[in-house]
Design a protein around this motif. Sequence first.
Motif, PDB file in Angstrom:
ATOM      1  N   ALA A   1       0.835  -1.196   0.000  1.00 27.32           N
ATOM      2  CA  ALA A   1       0.000   0.000   0.000  1.00 27.32           C
ATOM      3  C   ALA A   1       0.870   1.246   0.000  1.00 27.32           C
ATOM      4  CB  ALA A   1      -0.897   0.002   1.230  1.00 27.32           C
ATOM      5  N   ARG A   2       0.608   2.159  -0.930  1.00 23.15           N
ATOM      6  CA  ARG A   2       1.220   3.483  -0.839  1.00 23.15           C
ATOM      7  C   ARG A   2       0.283   4.307   0.032  1.00 23.15           C
ATOM      8  NH1 ARG A   2       1.140   6.648  -5.837  1.00 23.15           N
ATOM      9  NH2 ARG A   2       0.452   8.558  -4.876  1.00 23.15           N
ATOM     10  N   VAL A   3       0.759   4.656   1.213  1.00 23.75           N
ATOM     11  CA  VAL A   3      -0.052   5.362   2.195  1.00 23.75           C
ATOM     12  C   VAL A   3       0.451   6.792   2.299  1.00 23.75           C
ATOM     13  CG1 VAL A   3      -0.707   5.444   4.640  1.00 23.75           C
ATOM     14  CG2 VAL A   3      -0.524   3.235   3.474  1.00 23.75           C
ATOM     15  N   GLN A   4      -0.444   7.744   2.091  1.00 23.93           N
ATOM     16  CA  GLN A   4      -0.087   9.152   2.242  1.00 23.93           C
ATOM     17  C   GLN A   4      -0.518   9.627   3.621  1.00 23.93           C
ATOM     18  OE1 GLN A   4      -2.041  12.729   0.256  1.00 23.93           O
ATOM     19  NE2 GLN A   4      -0.115  12.501  -0.882  1.00 23.93           N
ATOM     20  N   ILE A   5       0.428  10.228   4.334  1.00 21.95           N
ATOM     21  CA  ILE A   5       0.174  10.823   5.646  1.00 21.95           C
ATOM     22  C   ILE A   5       0.174  12.335   5.458  1.00 21.95           C
ATOM     23  CG2 ILE A   5       1.039  11.125   7.999  1.00 21.95           C
ATOM     24  CD1 ILE A   5       0.229   8.255   7.444  1.00 21.95           C
ATOM     25  N   ASN A   6      -0.852  12.990   5.968  1.00 24.06           N
ATOM     26  CA  ASN A   6      -0.950  14.448   5.955  1.00 24.06           C
ATOM     27  C   ASN A   6      -1.012  14.919   7.398  1.00 24.06           C
ATOM     28  OD1 ASN A   6      -1.478  14.910   2.973  1.00 24.06           O
ATOM     29  ND2 ASN A   6      -3.060  13.449   3.511  1.00 24.06           N
ATOM     30  N   VAL A   7      -0.103  15.789   7.781  1.00 25.73           N
ATOM     31  CA  VAL A   7      -0.064  16.342   9.133  1.00 25.73           C
ATOM     32  C   VAL A   7      -0.494  17.798   9.056  1.00 25.73           C
ATOM     33  CG1 VAL A   7       1.480  17.047  11.006  1.00 25.73           C
ATOM     34  CG2 VAL A   7       1.730  14.791   9.979  1.00 25.73           C
ATOM     35  N   TRP A   8      -1.401  18.194   9.938  1.00 26.98           N
ATOM     36  CA  TRP A   8      -1.881  19.576   9.993  1.00 26.98           C
ATOM     37  C   TRP A   8      -1.564  20.151  11.361  1.00 26.98           C
ATOM     38  CZ3 TRP A   8      -2.874  21.588   5.530  1.00 26.98           C
ATOM     39  CH2 TRP A   8      -3.255  20.739   4.477  1.00 26.98           C
TER      40      TRP A   8
ATOM     41  N   GLY B   1      10.369   9.393  -0.900  1.00 26.25           N
ATOM     42  CA  GLY B   1      10.789  10.781  -1.029  1.00 26.25           C
ATOM     43  C   GLY B   1      10.674  11.519   0.292  1.00 26.25           C
ATOM     44  N   SER B   2      11.033  12.777   0.268  1.00 25.06           N
ATOM     45  CA  SER B   2      10.990  13.613   1.468  1.00 25.06           C
ATOM     46  C   SER B   2       9.588  14.160   1.689  1.00 25.06           C
ATOM     47  CB  SER B   2      11.956  14.794   1.308  1.00 25.06           C
ATOM     48  OG  SER B   2      13.274  14.327   1.220  1.00 25.06           O
ATOM     49  N   ALA B   3       9.339  14.622   2.906  1.00 17.43           N
ATOM     50  CA  ALA B   3       8.068  15.266   3.213  1.00 17.43           C
ATOM     51  C   ALA B   3       7.981  16.589   2.461  1.00 17.43           C
ATOM     52  CB  ALA B   3       7.946  15.487   4.715  1.00 17.43           C
ATOM     53  N   GLN B   4       6.759  16.982   2.121  1.00 11.28           N
ATOM     54  CA  GLN B   4       6.529  18.228   1.397  1.00 11.28           C
ATOM     55  C   GLN B   4       5.570  19.108   2.182  1.00 11.28           C
ATOM     56  OE1 GLN B   4       4.610  16.632  -2.061  1.00 11.28           O
ATOM     57  NE2 GLN B   4       6.506  16.486  -3.203  1.00 11.28           N
ATOM     58  N   MET B   5       5.821  20.417   2.151  1.00  7.91           N
ATOM     59  CA  MET B   5       4.861  21.360   2.713  1.00  7.91           C
ATOM     60  C   MET B   5       3.619  21.338   1.834  1.00  7.91           C
ATOM     61  SD  MET B   5       5.779  22.902   5.368  1.00  7.91           S
ATOM     62  CE  MET B   5       7.039  23.694   6.288  1.00  7.91           C
ATOM     63  N   THR B   6       2.454  21.516   2.443  1.00  7.98           N
ATOM     64  CA  THR B   6       1.205  21.579   1.680  1.00  7.98           C
ATOM     65  C   THR B   6       0.527  22.906   1.955  1.00  7.98           C
ATOM     66  OG1 THR B   6      -0.057  20.504   3.428  1.00  7.98           O
ATOM     67  CG2 THR B   6       0.908  19.079   1.760  1.00  7.98           C
ATOM     68  N   HIS B   7      -0.445  23.211   1.134  1.00 12.43           N
ATOM     69  CA  HIS B   7      -1.163  24.475   1.262  1.00 12.43           C
ATOM     70  C   HIS B   7      -1.973  24.503   2.552  1.00 12.43           C
ATOM     71  CE1 HIS B   7       0.016  25.619  -2.711  1.00 12.43           C
ATOM     72  NE2 HIS B   7      -0.498  24.510  -3.215  1.00 12.43           N
TER      73      HIS B   7
END
Length: 118
Positions: free
Chosen positions: A56-63, A92-98
Amino acid sequence: MSKKSEFVTLAKAVVDGRLYPQTAPENTRLPYATWAQVGGPSLTFLEGANASKDGARVQINVWAKDDIEADAVMIEMSDVIVALPICGDPQGSAQMTHSQPPNMRGMKRDFIIWFDKP
């Protein structure tokens, strides 16, 4: 306990239980995280048998309230996901999000996690 259940339990601990599949409830206290399975590799053996695991490619989003807090939480979340028993592979590395909604900052990162098929 399944590996997917272990993943959810361990990742929830990083954000004091505020980990949600795909979206968080409105007005959730910061910081929090969301996760979603967004694809992943598959295995097929030469004899045509299915593998006993799903990649599984799991995307984690932290707010969080600011970039510094979002980065710190993502580092802690990454440390948990790459360690035993999860053994996730960062993509890959973590990315800033909007910012969403205003006054929130985010980081996102994908991992490959191999889960047993049900």
